[in-house]
Motif scaffolding. Structure first.
Motif, PDB file in Angstrom:
ATOM      1  N   ARG A 213       0.778  -0.922   0.185  1.00  0.00           N
ATOM      2  CA  ARG A 213       0.270  -0.005   0.066  1.00  0.00           C
ATOM      3  C   ARG A 213       0.791   1.003   0.215  1.00  0.00           C
ATOM      4  N   VAL A 214       1.543   1.696  -1.009  1.00  0.00           N
ATOM      5  CA  VAL A 214       1.642   3.562  -1.020  1.00  0.00           C
ATOM      6  C   VAL A 214       1.004   4.255  -0.288  1.00  0.00           C
ATOM      7  N   PRO A 215       2.352   4.870   0.504  1.00  0.00           N
ATOM      8  CA  PRO A 215       1.771   5.754   1.498  1.00  0.00           C
ATOM      9  C   PRO A 215       1.041   7.055   0.901  1.00  0.00           C
ATOM     10  N   GLU A 216       0.335   7.283   1.618  1.00  0.00           N
ATOM     11  CA  GLU A 216      -0.624   8.331   0.666  1.00  0.00           C
ATOM     12  C   GLU A 216      -0.530   9.236   0.525  1.00  0.00           C
ATOM     13  N   ASN A 217       0.577   9.913   0.930  1.00  0.00           N
ATOM     14  CA  ASN A 217       1.813  11.300   0.587  1.00  0.00           C
ATOM     15  C   ASN A 217       2.258  11.041  -0.330  1.00  0.00           C
ATOM     16  N   VAL A 218       2.342   9.717  -0.701  1.00  0.00           N
ATOM     17  CA  VAL A 218       3.199   9.912  -2.029  1.00  0.00           C
ATOM     18  C   VAL A 218       1.946   9.729  -3.204  1.00  0.00           C
ATOM     19  N   ARG A 219       2.736  10.775  -4.260  1.00  0.00           N
ATOM     20  CA  ARG A 219       1.801  11.392  -4.913  1.00  0.00           C
ATOM     21  C   ARG A 219       2.895  10.355  -6.569  1.00  0.00           C
ATOM     22  N   CYS A 220       1.755   9.276  -7.356  1.00  0.00           N
ATOM     23  CA  CYS A 220       1.359   7.999  -8.166  1.00  0.00           C
ATOM     24  C   CYS A 220       0.582   8.506  -9.455  1.00  0.00           C
ATOM     25  N   GLU A 221       0.794   9.138 -10.021  1.00  0.00           N
ATOM     26  CA  GLU A 221      -0.128   9.823 -11.180  1.00  0.00           C
ATOM     27  C   GLU A 221       0.140   8.963 -13.117  1.00  0.00           C
ATOM     28  N   THR A 222      -0.511   8.722 -13.513  1.00  0.00           N
ATOM     29  CA  THR A 222      -0.030   8.127 -15.048  1.00  0.00           C
ATOM     30  C   THR A 222      -1.257   9.344 -15.704  1.00  0.00           C
ATOM     31  N   PHE A 223      -0.331   9.342 -16.957  1.00  0.00           N
ATOM     32  CA  PHE A 223      -0.432   9.953 -18.410  1.00  0.00           C
ATOM     33  C   PHE A 223      -0.550   9.475 -19.348  1.00  0.00           C
ATOM     34  N   ASP A 224      -1.951   9.382 -20.565  1.00  0.00           N
ATOM     35  CA  ASP A 224      -1.839   8.573 -22.191  1.00  0.00           C
ATOM     36  C   ASP A 224      -0.933   9.798 -22.347  1.00  0.00           C
ATOM     37  N   LEU A 225       0.339   8.758 -22.569  1.00  0.00           N
ATOM     38  CA  LEU A 225       0.915   9.217 -23.782  1.00  0.00           C
ATOM     39  C   LEU A 225       1.141   9.318 -25.214  1.00  0.00           C
ATOM     40  N   TYR A 226      -0.675   9.807 -25.363  1.00  0.00           N
ATOM     41  CA  TYR A 226      -1.116  10.447 -27.004  1.00  0.00           C
ATOM     42  C   TYR A 226      -1.636  11.099 -26.554  1.00  0.00           C
ATOM     43  N   ASP A 227      -2.814  11.731 -25.245  1.00  0.00           N
ATOM     44  CA  ASP A 227      -3.035  12.687 -25.448  1.00  0.00           C
ATOM     45  C   ASP A 227      -2.858  13.121 -24.710  1.00  0.00           C
ATOM     46  N   GLY A 228      -1.922  13.343 -23.579  1.00  0.00           N
ATOM     47  CA  GLY A 228      -1.644  13.807 -22.462  1.00  0.00           C
ATOM     48  C   GLY A 228      -2.720  13.744 -21.459  1.00  0.00           C
ATOM     49  N   SER A 229      -3.536  13.401 -21.426  1.00  0.00           N
ATOM     50  CA  SER A 229      -4.750  13.318 -20.255  1.00  0.00           C
ATOM     51  C   SER A 229      -4.365  12.373 -18.612  1.00  0.00           C
ATOM     52  N   LEU A 230      -4.861  11.984 -17.615  1.00  0.00           N
ATOM     53  CA  LEU A 230      -4.723  11.787 -16.984  1.00  0.00           C
ATOM     54  C   LEU A 230      -5.586  10.432 -16.466  1.00  0.00           C
ATOM     55  N   LYS A 231      -5.424   9.260 -16.492  1.00  0.00           N
ATOM     56  CA  LYS A 231      -5.227   8.088 -16.246  1.00  0.00           C
ATOM     57  C   LYS A 231      -4.855   6.963 -14.689  1.00  0.00           C
ATOM     58  N   PRO A 232      -6.888   6.975 -14.424  1.00  0.00           N
ATOM     59  CA  PRO A 232      -6.774   6.943 -13.159  1.00  0.00           C
ATOM     60  C   PRO A 232      -6.013   5.440 -12.875  1.00  0.00           C
ATOM     61  N   PRO A 233      -6.257   4.670 -12.217  1.00  0.00           N
ATOM     62  CA  PRO A 233      -5.086   3.875 -11.901  1.00  0.00           C
ATOM     63  C   PRO A 233      -6.216   2.167 -12.476  1.00  0.00           C
ATOM     64  N   CYS A 234      -5.753   1.545 -12.519  1.00  0.00           N
ATOM     65  CA  CYS A 234      -7.261  -0.015 -13.117  1.00  0.00           C
ATOM     66  C   CYS A 234      -6.749  -0.787 -11.692  1.00  0.00           C
ATOM     67  N   LYS A 235      -7.497  -1.878 -12.223  1.00  0.00           N
ATOM     68  CA  LYS A 235      -7.309  -2.655 -11.432  1.00  0.00           C
ATOM     69  C   LYS A 235      -6.598  -3.242 -10.590  1.00  0.00           C
ATOM     70  N   ALA A 236      -5.494  -3.674 -11.730  1.00  0.00           N
ATOM     71  CA  ALA A 236      -4.392  -4.157 -10.977  1.00  0.00           C
ATOM     72  C   ALA A 236      -3.016  -3.209 -10.462  1.00  0.00           C
ATOM     73  N   CYS A 237      -3.527  -2.014 -10.718  1.00  0.00           N
ATOM     74  CA  CYS A 237      -3.045  -0.984  -9.761  1.00  0.00           C
ATOM     75  C   CYS A 237      -3.191  -1.020  -8.177  1.00  0.00           C
ATOM     76  N   ARG A 238      -4.406  -1.210  -8.798  1.00  0.00           N
ATOM     77  CA  ARG A 238      -5.112  -1.249  -7.266  1.00  0.00           C
ATOM     78  C   ARG A 238      -4.914  -1.972  -6.380  1.00  0.00           C
ATOM     79  N   GLU A 239      -5.523  -3.461  -6.742  1.00  0.00           N
ATOM     80  CA  GLU A 239      -4.566  -4.581  -6.575  1.00  0.00           C
ATOM     81  C   GLU A 239      -3.266  -4.522  -5.811  1.00  0.00           C
ATOM     82  N   LEU A 240      -1.987  -4.299  -7.288  1.00  0.00           N
ATOM     83  CA  LEU A 240      -0.369  -4.713  -6.309  1.00  0.00           C
ATOM     84  C   LEU A 240      -0.108  -3.340  -5.270  1.00  0.00           C
ATOM     85  N   PHE A 241      -0.201  -2.430  -5.610  1.00  0.00           N
ATOM     86  CA  PHE A 241       0.440  -0.883  -4.842  1.00  0.00           C
ATOM     87  C   PHE A 241      -1.168  -0.691  -3.655  1.00  0.00           C
TER      88      PHE A 241
END
Length: 324
Positions: A213-241
């Motif tokens: 479980r990544v600490p709450e104070n850690v920023r971990c944001e993902t962006f689409d490399l084609y249009d630059g939009s912010l991508k919410p964590p997928c199911k797998a990343c929620r389960e992993l981290f």
């Protein structure tokens, strides 16, 4: 009449082969464009081993491609081929016996970070986006190209940034091999432990739980490399981290655990900031050294199976490539 039918079938088979060859051509083109960009960046700001590493990773993926591409196919000009062989002999010697520790686009990312500095996030993301436009493929189906970049920080906004891109594989087999190799020889501890909990499938391991479980104070944001939009964590990343946000069901629900950019980004953060890494340590009762060793050996055995598939290695001797 039968002869005419046979001719129609043969003609149809011929055009299917032509379509297949045309479909495979972007792979060869992109390998060359990535190598060319890496050499250009190396000339501007020398690095340690990145061109060597990207050559080996590309040659390996070319070997296991549906339509195999040799280094000679990728570097088709004899003068160019011999020049690279003289300067970087080891990728040519070892792409058929050692496994890359990561995908080619991770090396591209490191080059851009080296050029701009790790805290110039805007320039890094923009340059990756611009570079992707030059690569070949259909929309987001571009061989060897990552679709997302993740940025992690321990205490935003003023702290150092750490980046990662999604696995830029060219087939499901290649993706499983690269994720397994990253677990064993690339990612910083606790990231591979989380991924090994599910490797190589989607169901959680029965005897081992290394999810974190990544600490709450850690920023971990993902962006689409084609249009630059912010991508919410997928199911797998929620389960992993333990990341929050995103829908209960998402379009990436079948993406293998460890494929996403979050894994590499968090690994780079943990490598530099051990206090954050220790805060994220797995807490499950099933997380023991004995069970971890068992999970690690399971990953190694799966890699041996994957690497014994056609067009890969006749016999893998547990070798992972170390760039020089």
């Amino acid at each position: 009449m039968a002869a005419a039918d046979d001719a129609v079938v043969a003609f149809a088979d011929f055009w299917r082969l032509v379509d297949f060859l045309v479909e495979q051509e972007p792979f060869r083109q992109n390998t060359f464009l990535i190598i060319d960009k890496m050499v250009e960046l190396e000339w501007r700001r020398p690095t340690t081993g990145l061109v060597d590493e990207v050559l080996h990773s590309i040659f390996f993926l070319g070997k296991i491609n549906t339509l195999p591409f040799s280094p000679q196919d990728i570097l088709s000009d004899d003068l160019l081929l011999n020049t690279f062989k003289d300067q970087y002999p080891r990728p040519f010697d070892l792409y058929s016996s050692e496994v890359p520790r990561r995908s080619p686009f991770s090396c591209v990312l490191d080059m851009f970070v080296n050029e701009h500095g790790r805290n110039n996030e805007g320039a890094i993301r923009q340059q990756l986006k611009d570079f992707i436009r030059t690569l070949r493929g259909d929309n987001k189906k571009k061989p060897l190209v990552s679709t997302a970049i993740c940025v992690s920080q321990s205490n935003p906004p003023g702290s150092d940034r750490y980046y990662g891109v999604s696995i830029s594989a060219n087939s499901p087999l290649a993706r499983k091999i690269l994720i397994g190799a990253s677990c064993l020889r690339n990612w910083e501890r606790y990231v591979p432990d989380a991924v090994m909990t599910f490797y190589p499938g989607v169901n959680e391991n029965k005897y081992f739980d290394g999810t974190i479980r990544v600490p709450e104070n850690v920023r971990c944001e993902t962006f689409d490399l084609y249009d630059g939009s912010l991508k919410p964590p997928c199911k797998a990343c929620r389960e992993l981290f333990g990341l929050t946000g995103g829908a209960t069901e998402d379009i990436n629900k079948n993406v293998p655990h460890g494929n996403c950019a979050e894994a590499e980004s968090l690994s780079n953060l943990f490598r530099r900031e051990t206090t954050v890494r220790d805060q994220a340590k797995p807490r499950s009762e099933k997380y023991t050294e004995v069970n971890r060793s068992k999970a690690e050996e399971s990953v190694r055995k799966m890699l041996q199976i994957f690497l014994s598939s056609p067009n890969v290695f006749t016999r893998w001797r547990d070798g992972f490539y170390t760039p020089q």
